[in-house]
Each structure stands twice: as C-alpha cells, then as structure tokens.
Design a protein around this motif. Structure first.
Motif, PDB file in Angstrom:
ATOM      1  N   GLN A 290       0.824  -1.206   0.000  1.00 29.24           N
ATOM      2  CA  GLN A 290       0.000   0.000   0.000  1.00 29.24           C
ATOM      3  C   GLN A 290       0.859   1.257   0.000  1.00 29.24           C
ATOM      4  O   GLN A 290       0.587   2.216  -0.739  1.00 29.24           O
ATOM      5  CB  GLN A 290      -0.926  -0.009   1.223  1.00 29.24           C
ATOM      6  N   GLU A 291       1.909   1.261   0.818  1.00 29.57           N
ATOM      7  CA  GLU A 291       2.805   2.420   0.862  1.00 29.57           C
ATOM      8  C   GLU A 291       3.536   2.604  -0.464  1.00 29.57           C
ATOM      9  O   GLU A 291       3.685   3.731  -0.952  1.00 29.57           O
ATOM     10  CB  GLU A 291       3.816   2.234   1.999  1.00 29.57           C
ATOM     11  N   THR A 292       3.976   1.491  -1.060  1.00 26.28           N
ATOM     12  CA  THR A 292       4.679   1.576  -2.343  1.00 26.28           C
ATOM     13  C   THR A 292       3.764   2.136  -3.425  1.00 26.28           C
ATOM     14  O   THR A 292       4.173   3.001  -4.217  1.00 26.28           O
ATOM     15  CB  THR A 292       5.198   0.188  -2.752  1.00 26.28           C
ATOM     16  N   LEU A 293       2.524   1.666  -3.464  1.00 21.12           N
ATOM     17  CA  LEU A 293       1.582   2.162  -4.469  1.00 21.12           C
ATOM     18  C   LEU A 293       1.265   3.637  -4.254  1.00 21.12           C
ATOM     19  O   LEU A 293       1.144   4.403  -5.217  1.00 21.12           O
ATOM     20  CB  LEU A 293       0.297   1.335  -4.425  1.00 21.12           C
ATOM     21  N   ALA A 294       1.133   4.060  -2.996  1.00 24.14           N
ATOM     22  CA  ALA A 294       0.840   5.467  -2.707  1.00 24.14           C
ATOM     23  C   ALA A 294       1.994   6.366  -3.133  1.00 24.14           C
ATOM     24  O   ALA A 294       1.781   7.427  -3.745  1.00 24.14           O
ATOM     25  CB  ALA A 294       0.546   5.631  -1.218  1.00 24.14           C
ATOM     26  N   LEU A 295       3.230   5.951  -2.830  1.00 28.92           N
ATOM     27  CA  LEU A 295       4.393   6.749  -3.210  1.00 28.92           C
ATOM     28  C   LEU A 295       4.597   6.732  -4.724  1.00 28.92           C
ATOM     29  O   LEU A 295       5.042   7.728  -5.308  1.00 28.92           O
ATOM     30  CB  LEU A 295       5.639   6.229  -2.491  1.00 28.92           C
ATOM     31  N   THR A 296       4.275   5.605  -5.360  1.00 29.70           N
ATOM     32  CA  THR A 296       4.361   5.545  -6.819  1.00 29.70           C
ATOM     33  C   THR A 296       3.334   6.468  -7.451  1.00 29.70           C
ATOM     34  O   THR A 296       3.622   7.153  -8.442  1.00 29.70           O
ATOM     35  CB  THR A 296       4.144   4.103  -7.305  1.00 29.70           C
ATOM     36  N   LYS A 297       2.122   6.494  -6.889  1.00 28.64           N
ATOM     37  CA  LYS A 297       1.084   7.389  -7.394  1.00 28.64           C
ATOM     38  C   LYS A 297       1.530   8.837  -7.294  1.00 28.64           C
ATOM     39  O   LYS A 297       1.260   9.643  -8.204  1.00 28.64           O
ATOM     40  CB  LYS A 297      -0.208   7.171  -6.606  1.00 28.64           C
ATOM     41  N   ARG A 298       2.222   9.182  -6.225  1.00 34.44           N
ATOM     42  CA  ARG A 298       2.738  10.549  -6.076  1.00 34.44           C
ATOM     43  C   ARG A 298       3.689  10.895  -7.217  1.00 34.44           C
ATOM     44  O   ARG A 298       3.636  12.007  -7.773  1.00 34.44           O
ATOM     45  CB  ARG A 298       3.455  10.671  -4.735  1.00 34.44           C
ATOM     46  N   LEU A 299       4.564   9.948  -7.607  1.00 35.51           N
ATOM     47  CA  LEU A 299       5.505  10.205  -8.697  1.00 35.51           C
ATOM     48  C   LEU A 299       4.773  10.385 -10.022  1.00 35.51           C
ATOM     49  O   LEU A 299       5.145  11.236 -10.843  1.00 35.51           O
ATOM     50  CB  LEU A 299       6.511   9.061  -8.789  1.00 35.51           C
ATOM     51  N   PHE A 300       3.711   9.614 -10.245  1.00 44.82           N
ATOM     52  CA  PHE A 300       2.957   9.758 -11.483  1.00 44.82           C
ATOM     53  C   PHE A 300       2.148  11.057 -11.495  1.00 44.82           C
ATOM     54  O   PHE A 300       1.905  11.628 -12.566  1.00 44.82           O
ATOM     55  CB  PHE A 300       2.043   8.554 -11.694  1.00 44.82           C
ATOM     56  N   ILE A 301       1.714  11.514 -10.332  1.00 49.05           N
ATOM     57  CA  ILE A 301       1.048  12.819 -10.272  1.00 49.05           C
ATOM     58  C   ILE A 301       2.030  13.926 -10.648  1.00 49.05           C
ATOM     59  O   ILE A 301       1.687  14.862 -11.386  1.00 49.05           O
ATOM     60  CB  ILE A 301       0.466  13.044  -8.857  1.00 49.05           C
ATOM     61  N   GLN A 302       3.271  13.806 -10.162  1.00 44.22           N
ATOM     62  CA  GLN A 302       4.297  14.776 -10.557  1.00 44.22           C
ATOM     63  C   GLN A 302       4.533  14.735 -12.065  1.00 44.22           C
ATOM     64  O   GLN A 302       4.699  15.778 -12.711  1.00 44.22           O
ATOM     65  CB  GLN A 302       5.594  14.488  -9.809  1.00 44.22           C
ATOM     66  N   LEU A 303       4.554  13.516 -12.632  1.00 45.04           N
ATOM     67  CA  LEU A 303       4.747  13.385 -14.079  1.00 45.04           C
ATOM     68  C   LEU A 303       3.583  13.988 -14.843  1.00 45.04           C
ATOM     69  O   LEU A 303       3.776  14.616 -15.891  1.00 45.04           O
ATOM     70  CB  LEU A 303       4.907  11.906 -14.439  1.00 45.04           C
ATOM     71  N   GLN A 304       2.373  13.826 -14.327  1.00 44.36           N
ATOM     72  CA  GLN A 304       1.198  14.397 -14.986  1.00 44.36           C
ATOM     73  C   GLN A 304       1.253  15.918 -14.975  1.00 44.36           C
ATOM     74  O   GLN A 304       0.844  16.565 -15.952  1.00 44.36           O
ATOM     75  CB  GLN A 304      -0.072  13.905 -14.280  1.00 44.36           C
ATOM     76  N   ARG A 305       1.772  16.483 -13.909  1.00 42.17           N
ATOM     77  CA  ARG A 305       1.877  17.937 -13.832  1.00 42.17           C
ATOM     78  C   ARG A 305       3.036  18.470 -14.671  1.00 42.17           C
ATOM     79  O   ARG A 305       2.991  19.601 -15.146  1.00 42.17           O
ATOM     80  CB  ARG A 305       2.055  18.356 -12.373  1.00 42.17           C
ATOM     81  N   ARG A 306       4.085  17.637 -14.842  1.00 39.71           N
ATOM     82  CA  ARG A 306       5.232  18.044 -15.652  1.00 39.71           C
ATOM     83  C   ARG A 306       5.552  16.937 -16.646  1.00 39.71           C
ATOM     84  O   ARG A 306       6.514  16.186 -16.473  1.00 39.71           O
ATOM     85  CB  ARG A 306       6.441  18.327 -14.759  1.00 39.71           C
ATOM     86  N   PRO A 307       4.751  16.809 -17.707  1.00 42.41           N
ATOM     87  CA  PRO A 307       4.948  15.699 -18.653  1.00 42.41           C
ATOM     88  C   PRO A 307       6.142  15.868 -19.578  1.00 42.41           C
ATOM     89  O   PRO A 307       6.404  14.995 -20.400  1.00 42.41           O
ATOM     90  CB  PRO A 307       3.640  15.703 -19.450  1.00 42.41           C
ATOM     91  N   SER A 308       6.851  16.980 -19.460  1.00 39.81           N
ATOM     92  CA  SER A 308       7.985  17.217 -20.359  1.00 39.81           C
ATOM     93  C   SER A 308       9.045  16.137 -20.238  1.00 39.81           C
ATOM     94  O   SER A 308       9.736  15.817 -21.207  1.00 39.81           O
ATOM     95  CB  SER A 308       8.605  18.588 -20.082  1.00 39.81           C
ATOM     96  N   THR A 309       9.194  15.546 -19.045  1.00 42.25           N
ATOM     97  CA  THR A 309      10.190  14.488 -18.853  1.00 42.25           C
ATOM     98  C   THR A 309       9.880  13.286 -19.734  1.00 42.25           C
ATOM     99  O   THR A 309      10.762  12.751 -20.424  1.00 42.25           O
ATOM    100  CB  THR A 309      10.222  14.057 -17.383  1.00 42.25           C
ATOM    101  N   LEU A 310       8.620  12.859 -19.736  1.00 46.99           N
ATOM    102  CA  LEU A 310       8.226  11.720 -20.557  1.00 46.99           C
ATOM    103  C   LEU A 310       8.297  12.062 -22.039  1.00 46.99           C
ATOM    104  O   LEU A 310       8.767  11.246 -22.849  1.00 46.99           O
ATOM    105  CB  LEU A 310       6.812  11.276 -20.189  1.00 46.99           C
ATOM    106  N   VAL A 311       7.858  13.260 -22.399  1.00 44.04           N
ATOM    107  CA  VAL A 311       7.879  13.668 -23.806  1.00 44.04           C
ATOM    108  C   VAL A 311       9.312  13.698 -24.329  1.00 44.04           C
ATOM    109  O   VAL A 311       9.615  13.191 -25.420  1.00 44.04           O
ATOM    110  CB  VAL A 311       7.197  15.036 -23.977  1.00 44.04           C
ATOM    111  N   ALA A 312      10.212  14.286 -23.539  1.00 39.48           N
ATOM    112  CA  ALA A 312      11.619  14.339 -23.952  1.00 39.48           C
ATOM    113  C   ALA A 312      12.214  12.938 -24.032  1.00 39.48           C
ATOM    114  O   ALA A 312      13.013  12.648 -24.928  1.00 39.48           O
ATOM    115  CB  ALA A 312      12.413  15.193 -22.968  1.00 39.48           C
ATOM    116  N   GLY A 313      11.819  12.071 -23.111  1.00 37.11           N
ATOM    117  CA  GLY A 313      12.329  10.718 -23.123  1.00 37.11           C
ATOM    118  C   GLY A 313      11.858   9.905 -24.311  1.00 37.11           C
ATOM    119  O   GLY A 313      12.454   8.874 -24.631  1.00 37.11           O
TER     120      GLY A 313
END
Length: 298
Positions: A36-59
């Motif tokens: 549960q903790e791993t999924l919650a912390l992973t969700k936080r990272l994906f929320i950051q990616l959603q707010r700043r998708p430039s990392t994925l786009v550049a990748g």
C-alpha cells in the motif's frame, strides 16, 4: 497398556496454534502495508509526471531523433558492414531501446535527491511506515513503467523506419531484458542519491557516465568494428549484454535459451548466459547498496 484420549484433548491438538496464527496475520499485514505504501508513493511520482509531462515527452522524442539522425548518417554504409541482410535501422534499434532505458534508470535518483534537499524525504523517514524500503521500491516501479512505455514507442518507431517487428515471444524476452537492466541501474542511481551530498554531484556523475557507456557498448557499432582495447571494455559493459540479445531477437524469430547471442573476445555467450550475467549485475548492485540504505534509513 493404551491410554484413552478425551475429546477435549483431541480438540486442543487439532486447534490452530494462536501464536502461529498471530505471526502469520502480522506477516501478511506487514506485506499489505508495504504494498500500500509503495503504491501510494508511486502514485505521487505519477502525479508529478502528470503535472510536468515534459520528462516523458523528452524521453520519447530523444530516442526517436536518434533513430532518424543515426539512421540517415549511416544510410549509405557498405552492404554487409553490420551483417548480412541487415540495415542500420535494424542494427540501431536494440541499442536505442537499451540506452533509453538505461538513461531513464540512471536519472531515477534525481527525484529522491530533490526530496532530500527540499526536506520531504525527512518527513517520510519519520512517518510510521511499515518499511522505509517502500521509498526506493516506489521509485523503482515508477522508472520500470516509464521504461516500458518508452520501449514500446521505440519498437513501434523503429518498425516504421524499417527495423521490423519481433514476434510475441521476442517482445516478452525484450521486456525481461529491459526489466533486468533497468532494475540494476535504478538501484545504482538510488544508492548514489543517498550517498552523494547534492543534486549537482549526482547530475555530474550522470553526465560523466552516460555517453561513455553508450560509446563503450555495441549500441552504435558491432564489437568486431572496434579497437581491441575497446572490445574488452565493451565486453565488460552491462549494456552490451542487454543490447546483443535484443539484436539477436530482431534477426532471429526462431531462438532458444541455448542460442548463442553474442561473442566477446574470450567466450561465446548464450541467451541464458546473458540473462545470468544481468541477474548477477542486479544482485551485485542490490547487495552493494544495502548497507548504505540501512544506514540512511536508520
């Protein structure tokens, strides 16, 4: 002389041990909390990616540009330079797949480093977590998912540019290889994030190691095309052990675990041997960072 056994004694024998039941419940609860903790912390990272998708786009854009530019650069290479009936797009695609996954995994420590500098990591360390290893597990899951997304895009783009398309079993084998190389490099990057004093030092390490490891592998040129000393270095580079089996999968639809997928200066290595090398690399990195993580989490 036989002794009679009362019904109460039989029930006590057949009844489950309360202490064992309690231990099993505690173990399953701890595992559930960790997930549960791993999924919650992973969700936080994906929320950051959603707010700043430039990392994925550049990748995604960067490897696509590599495929186009390097494919055009060597489009007039002599026939047979990279093997019989192989164009450079087919030769280059495995190298771009592995290098893109490697670059993303090498950057895995940056979010943790920024959390350290902004104080968020300290809040996590004092939080009542079931296991603080969920912090690094979340970063690992996040990078693996991104690597799979990038790999799928590169495989589709390279097929469009003439590299072909592996079969379903080949795609599964590629996913396994990408997973193994990403796991080891991500663990190494997370270890550096806890060992180095700040993000400047981590970025410096990333820049120093990124391109040299690319050129000291078989991503851009075959092993027999290199100088003797560079062949030795490339044969010790983990990226080579991820690139060569993927390249073999692109060229051979019919393969087995015993198929010879690469030849270095001292041995011929099968597909199974390459998997064992990557597993050994992952185990070595994970064992190396364990003392550092225990010390930091304490």
């Amino acid at each position: 002389m036989s002794q009679s056994v009362s019904p109460n004694q039989i029930n006590s024998i057949l009844a489950p041990n309360p202490s064992l039941t309690q231990q099993s419940s505690i173990g399953s609860s701890a595992l559930g909390n960790f997930v549960q903790e791993t999924l919650a912390l992973t969700k936080r990272l994906f929320i950051q990616l959603q707010r700043r998708p430039s990392t994925l786009v550049a990748g995604i854009i960067q490897p696509f540009m590599w495929l186009i530019l390097f494919g055009a650069l060597f489009s007039k290479a002599p026939q047979g330079l990279f093997g019989n009936d192989m164009n450079y797009a087919k030769f280059l695609a495995p190298g771009i797949i592995v290098f893109t996954a490697f670059s993303g995994a090498l950057n895995a420590g940056l979010p943790v480093m920024f959390d350290r500098e902004f104080g968020f990591l300290n809040r996590l360390l004092v939080a009542p977590l079931a296991s603080r290893y969920s912090i690094v597990a979340a970063s690992t899951v996040y990078i693996i998912v991104l690597s799979f997304v990038q790999t799928a895009v590169i495989i589709g783009a390279s097929a469009f540019l003439g590299a072909g398309f592996p079969n379903a079993i080949g795609l599964s084998a590629i996913a396994l290889i990408v997973f193994l190389i990403v796991l080891g490099v991500t663990a190494l990057s997370l270890g550096l994030a806890f060992a180095l004093p700040g993000h400047i030092e981590l970025i410096a390490v990333i820049f120093v190691t990124n391109l040299p490891l690319l050129f000291a592998s078989t991503a851009l040129a075959p092993l027999n095309f290199m100088a003797g000393w560079l062949q030795v270095i490339a044969s010790l580079n983990p990226l080579t052990y991820a690139i060569e089996p993927i390249r073999y999968l692109y060229l051979n639809g019919d393969w087995a675990v015993s198929s010879i997928v690469m030849s270095n200066p001292w041995a011929n290595i099968s597909f199974g041997g390459v998997i064992l090398v990557l597993l050994g690399f992952d185990a070595l990195v994970l064992l190396a960072i364990q003392p550092l993580l225990r010390r930091r989490f304490a």
